[in-house]
Scaffold this motif. Sequence first.
Motif: not given
Length: 386
Positions: A55-59, A66-72, A117-118
């Motif tokens: 398993v590997s993950r990258q943010a 706060r309020g800006e987009p982010a993804a995982m 990501v919230p």
Amino acid sequence: MGITARGIGLLVAAVLLLGAGFRFGYPELTLLGAAAGTAVAVALVAAARRPRLLVSRQADPDRVARGEPAAMTLTVRNAGRMGAASMLATDRCGDQVVPVPVLRLRPGADTTVSYPVPTSRRGVVPVGPLRVTRRDPLGLVVLARSYGEVVPVWVHPRVHPLRAVPTGAGRSLDGRVDAVPHGSITFDSLRDYVVGDELRRVHWRTSARVGELMVRENVDTSLPRIVVLLDNRAVAHPDRVGGVAESFESACEAAASVVTAAVREDLPVVLLFVAAEDTSAGSIGTGPSGPLDRLAAVALTGEGTLEAAAARLRRDRLGDTLVVLTGPGAAEDLGHVGALRGAYPSVLVGIFGAGQPTPPGAAGLVVVDAADGAAFAAEWDGVRRW
């Protein structure tokens, strides 16, 4: 590992059939009971086999306002020789559960899932680990395992632009200095030489004594040293909206704005909290790497007093410009802040979420009543030369 209701029923049936078969001499019942017990044993062995998953993950990004987009982005690879049949996987993202398709993952293949990501609230959002649930083909036994590490996504407070930071009144061991952000360079300390340092800064006498190159560290004594004190006591922010103290969130935004403006102007700045910080966020991946990370991780607490924090500030004298950011519950404690005017020539108090405006000249302080961080930034320029 756990046995499902179906597995428990089959196990009970196996015991009853075996007992009845031996007790009354019915080999057919004994055979059925043995078959049922064997099925449960085979299910235990099948479910206990640990699949080899990488398993590997990258943010993208791992730090966001706060309020800006982010993804995982999560990638799961089947590194074993067997398929991933009878497996269900979910990834934990804060309070959310995200399904991950691994049911048809062939040996050597991988699957990638991306999800938002919230970031609607300030804080540290823990993402992971991947939870894989494995069942036997008959659904008698279920086993859950975790894969991968927890990766934090730091949701910083919003930063509102400030036109300038307060000039304050610089302190110097060399004597009195003016309030402009330019002045003499004064010796502060010695440190080890690193590649790229100018040789004219090498302190040769000390270097000869210790046997290693030592370099002089200088400071500009006329630069105002800013101290930002954030009141993170629960009693200072008594009002809640949906379980969230909006006055504290506004104070965090104001602190982030002042710190960011100071860093932009290359001014020394120190961020402090009235109550001790909760270091549990450091156990999630890497710990805080700067003041904005600390502001993302800070939470309200029932400990600490403004009187004790003021005593520490008076004892240490960390700067000459003090900015105190608090809530309506601290209005009666402003006297402790007012007593710091002798140690800090410039003192400003920001109070957020107060129902009534603070009386002018309370405790002899310059007080800014603001509804939120944006309002504080709008009033900042009018009071920054207090």
